[in-house]
Design a protein around this motif. Structure first.
Motif, PDB file in Angstrom:
ATOM      1  N   MET A 206       2.109  -9.417   8.678  1.00 17.65           N
ATOM      2  CA  MET A 206       2.521  -8.511   7.628  1.00 17.65           C
ATOM      3  C   MET A 206       2.154  -9.156   6.296  1.00 17.65           C
ATOM      4  O   MET A 206       2.449 -10.313   6.067  1.00 17.65           O
ATOM      5  CB  MET A 206       4.023  -8.272   7.737  1.00 17.65           C
ATOM      6  CG  MET A 206       4.635  -7.657   6.541  1.00 17.65           C
ATOM      7  SD  MET A 206       5.161  -5.957   6.552  1.00 17.65           S
ATOM      8  CE  MET A 206       5.169  -5.431   8.184  1.00 17.65           C
ATOM      9  N   ALA A 207       1.523  -8.429   5.427  1.00 18.77           N
ATOM     10  CA  ALA A 207       1.123  -8.974   4.137  1.00 18.77           C
ATOM     11  C   ALA A 207       1.705  -8.173   2.974  1.00 18.77           C
ATOM     12  O   ALA A 207       1.977  -8.727   1.935  1.00 18.77           O
ATOM     13  CB  ALA A 207      -0.387  -9.021   4.024  1.00 18.77           C
ATOM     14  N   ARG A 208       1.895  -6.861   3.195  1.00 13.79           N
ATOM     15  CA  ARG A 208       2.502  -6.073   2.129  1.00 13.79           C
ATOM     16  C   ARG A 208       3.070  -4.788   2.699  1.00 13.79           C
ATOM     17  O   ARG A 208       2.657  -4.315   3.756  1.00 13.79           O
ATOM     18  CB  ARG A 208       1.503  -5.837   1.021  1.00 13.79           C
ATOM     19  CG  ARG A 208       0.824  -4.570   0.969  1.00 13.79           C
ATOM     20  CD  ARG A 208      -0.193  -4.497  -0.181  1.00 13.79           C
ATOM     21  NE  ARG A 208      -0.988  -3.329   0.029  1.00 13.79           N
ATOM     22  CZ  ARG A 208      -0.680  -2.124  -0.433  1.00 13.79           C
ATOM     23  NH1 ARG A 208       0.390  -1.950  -1.144  1.00 13.79           N
ATOM     24  NH2 ARG A 208      -1.452  -1.096  -0.162  1.00 13.79           N
ATOM     25  N   MET A 209       4.047  -4.218   1.983  1.00 12.03           N
ATOM     26  CA  MET A 209       4.667  -2.955   2.368  1.00 12.03           C
ATOM     27  C   MET A 209       5.334  -2.341   1.146  1.00 12.03           C
ATOM     28  O   MET A 209       5.475  -3.006   0.117  1.00 12.03           O
ATOM     29  CB  MET A 209       5.698  -3.160   3.479  1.00 12.03           C
ATOM     30  CG  MET A 209       6.886  -3.995   3.043  1.00 12.03           C
ATOM     31  SD  MET A 209       8.264  -4.011   4.182  1.00 12.03           S
ATOM     32  CE  MET A 209       8.980  -2.428   3.902  1.00 12.03           C
ATOM     33  N   ILE A 210       5.730  -1.098   1.256  1.00 15.45           N
ATOM     34  CA  ILE A 210       6.465  -0.427   0.189  1.00 15.45           C
ATOM     35  C   ILE A 210       7.912  -0.270   0.658  1.00 15.45           C
ATOM     36  O   ILE A 210       8.177   0.307   1.709  1.00 15.45           O
ATOM     37  CB  ILE A 210       5.852   0.961  -0.134  1.00 15.45           C
ATOM     38  CG1 ILE A 210       4.376   0.828  -0.522  1.00 15.45           C
ATOM     39  CG2 ILE A 210       6.664   1.646  -1.235  1.00 15.45           C
ATOM     40  CD1 ILE A 210       4.113   0.040  -1.781  1.00 15.45           C
ATOM     41  N   CYS A 211       8.835  -0.778  -0.143  1.00 12.58           N
ATOM     42  CA  CYS A 211      10.268  -0.658   0.160  1.00 12.58           C
ATOM     43  C   CYS A 211      10.686   0.804   0.017  1.00 12.58           C
ATOM     44  O   CYS A 211      10.022   1.594  -0.665  1.00 12.58           O
ATOM     45  CB  CYS A 211      11.055  -1.543  -0.807  1.00 12.58           C
ATOM     46  SG  CYS A 211      12.845  -1.483  -0.571  1.00 12.58           S
TER      47      CYS A 211
END
Length: 79
Positions: free
Chosen positions: A1-6
């Protein structure tokens, strides 16, 4: 996992190291087993079972297991 939107809309990323997003979390039992030796070297400490991310804006916690794309648990403040 490197990025996501909360869920609050904040972009979360662990691309920088160190960062304030990814938490290193061990259960008390896991930590006790790690420390149950005469000396601990940094390379001897295993990766945690869960990958835990915290949103710096809403403080929501995302818990991932076994490199799954979706969190297995999500916690938010009750306010």
């Amino acid at each position: 996992m490197a990025r996501m939107i909360c869920a609050c809309g904040t972009e979360l990323s662990n691309r920088e190291a160190p960062n304030d997003i990814e938490l290193v979390v061990y259960t008390d039992k896991e930590w006790s087993e790690i420390c149950d030796c005469h000396s601990i070297q940094p390379w001897m400490i295993p990766a945690p079972k869960y990958e835990v991310w915290r949103c710096p804006v809403c403080k929501r916690i995302y818990v991932y297991e076994d490199s799954k794309e979706l969190p297995v648990m999500v916690y938010r403040l009750e306010s």
